[in-house]
Write an enzyme that holds these catalytic residues in place. Structure first.
Site, PDB file in Angstrom:
ATOM      1  N   ASP A 158      -7.353  -7.688   4.223  1.00 22.34           N
ATOM      2  CA  ASP A 158      -6.576  -8.518   3.301  1.00 22.34           C
ATOM      3  C   ASP A 158      -6.086  -9.812   3.943  1.00 22.34           C
ATOM      4  OD1 ASP A 158      -6.841  -6.860   1.107  1.00 22.34           O
ATOM      5  OD2 ASP A 158      -5.081  -5.674   1.633  1.00 22.34           O
ATOM      6  N   ARG A 212     -13.353  -6.622 -11.709  1.00 21.72           N
ATOM      7  CA  ARG A 212     -13.599  -5.874 -10.477  1.00 21.72           C
ATOM      8  C   ARG A 212     -14.319  -4.545 -10.749  1.00 21.72           C
ATOM      9  NH1 ARG A 212      -8.246  -6.021  -6.831  1.00 21.72           N
ATOM     10  NH2 ARG A 212      -9.754  -5.242  -5.299  1.00 21.72           N
ATOM     11  N   SER A 272       0.824  -1.208   0.000  1.00 16.80           N
ATOM     12  CA  SER A 272       0.000   0.000   0.000  1.00 16.80           C
ATOM     13  C   SER A 272       0.858   1.258   0.000  1.00 16.80           C
ATOM     14  CB  SER A 272      -0.918   0.004   1.225  1.00 16.80           C
ATOM     15  OG  SER A 272      -1.823  -1.067   1.197  1.00 16.80           O
TER      16      SER A 272
END
Length: 449
Positions: free
Chosen positions: A326, A129, A29
């Site tokens: 996650d 997605r 990230s």
């Protein structure tokens, strides 16, 4: 087929206790955000510890396409010569973000308030997605997006020539949506406001401040209110990327499950919006010590000492979901080896990740002999205790790196080895996974037949 090559069948089986030091890669990230904010800054940003997984490499390539100079100097050592806020050039070709939902959504936000046009695509997983969750708020700035049915890639985004500031309440707990809106707000006049009913990882807010943006965060009756002052001059920084807690989850969980194991995982981010898994594991009875707490790159980090533990299933509250979103796939594998039942609530976001992770884990666990229950927002795993999972299945990964790694971790302790049909997506986030796990003593092999 994987989006990055032929499928790689992999198998994990029982072996020796895991021992040693697990130096996991840099946080994914933060690596994405360092490249993007470096590109939007004035001057040269130096990045150390950058994750060199395919997802991040695709973001680096995209920043080059938008006009930034991105250079690799050595392992994890990169620099970005930025073009400044509003300085993105129009790409000459389609932007391929591979497997990365974070990459494509943040980049869309970063370019949506400049008078340029860009077309985005990705691999088979990413093209499934939903992008409407990002393009809808970007439209409030004045950007336009045209894609496939259901708001899916390939998609062309036309940036707003005269963007307006936006106040937006996120309809779901998504750091990607929040970050896309904040990045778009950089090139809009006035104040851009994002209101989150449920807090999500705050790397974007932290890093924006580090690059010189004016960002305030306050708690209100509506939720967390994040306010960004638009059109700042971002100034290049030196960014030290801490190690990724989502990657650390795999050796940590493996050491907890394999009898006799003891490992050290140094320098792992302990950002309170990301450390939910470690808190959950400790509630299940995990022997995890947090050593040498400190700050690196504006993020709290610690060294984790992890020892084999017999775990007990628990009821995990929905309000913890965003802090470990996650990690639920590997947590489901851990839950299969615990005594009793583990209930994971508030996990609906797992259905729109690289795969429908609730379905992928449920079907794979069932194939391995584990009883599960699910609904739209909940996954329940009935643990079989240490050494109780039969295994023996080949599990479908659905082009999802975390599904692949989670079943390989389960295979280390199941009665029969567990295979995954395609381990190639692991390279998107954890390119040294096999080498690291084998170095600790894990039995993970590729089936080249």
């Amino acid at each position: 087929m994987s989006g990055h090559g032929d499928p790689i069948k992999m198998t994990a089986g029982r072996g020796a206790a895991l021992k040693g030091v697990a130096e996991v890669p840099g946080d994914k990230s933060i690596s994405h955000r360092a490249l993007i904010l470096g590109a939007l800054s004035v001057g040269e940003t130096q990045i150390t510890g950058l994750l060199e997984g395919q997802d991040v490499l695709d973001t680096a390539k995209a920043m080059r396409a938008f006009g930034a100079t991105v250079t690799r100097h050595g392992p994890g050592d990169w620099s970005v010569q930025g073009v400044g806020v509003g300085g993105f050039a129009e790409p000459e070709d389609v932007i391929d973000c591979g497997n990365s939902g974070t990459g494509v959504r943040l980049i869309m936000g970063a370019m949506a308030t400049s008078a340029i046009c860009a077309t985005f695509t990705g691999d088979g997983s990413l093209r499934k997605r939903p992008m409407g969750r990002v393009t809808d708020p970007l439209a409030l700035f004045g950007a336009r997006a045209v894609g496939r049915a259901g708001g899916r890639l390939p998609m062309t985004v036309v940036g707003a020539a005269e963007p307006a500031p936006v106040s937006y309440t996120t309809p779901m707990a998504s750091a990607q949506v929040k970050s896309a809106v904040l990045l778009a707000g950089l090139n809009a006049p006035g104040q851009t406001v994002v209101i989150e009913k449920v807090p999500t990882r705050d790397h974007t807010e932290r890093m924006l401040r580090g690059f010189g943006a004016e960002v305030s965060v306050e708690q209100t009756p509506e939720g967390t209110r994040i306010t960004l002052q638009g059109q700042p001059e971002l100034v290049a920084q030196s960014v030290a990327v801490p190690r990724d807690p989502s990657s650390a989850a795999f050796p940590v969980c493996a050491a907890l499950l394999v009898p006799g194991s003891e490992i050290l995982v140094p320098g792992v981010s302990q950002n309170p919006t990301r450390n939910g898994l470690f808190l959950t594991l400790r509630e299940m009875g995990a022997d995890i010590e947090f050593l040498n707490p400190r700050e690196e790159g504006g993020e709290p980090v610690a060294d984790l000492r992890v020892r084999y533990s017999e775990l007990t299933g628990i009821d995990i509250p929905a309000d913890r979901a965003s802090a470990q979103i996650d990690e639920y796939p590997v947590l489901a594998a851990v839950a299969a080896c615990a005594r009793g039942t583990t209930i994971m609530r508030g996990v609906h976001e797992l259905r729109v990740k690289e795969s429908d992770r609730i379905d992928a884990m449920a079907r794979g666990l069932e194939a391995c002999g584990v009883a599960v229950e699910e609904d739209a927002d909940t996954l329940i795993v009935h643990g079989m205790g240490p050494g109780g999972v039969p295994g023996g299945a080949t599990c479908a990964t659905h082009l999802d790196h975390r599904i692949a790694m989670s079943f390989l971790i389960l295979g280390l302790v199941s009665q029969q080895p567990i295979s995954v049909d395609d381990g190639s997506p692991i390279a998107t986030s954890f390119p040294v996974f096999e080498e690291l796990m084998r170095g600790l003593g894990a039995s993970i092999v590729r089936d080249n037949g």
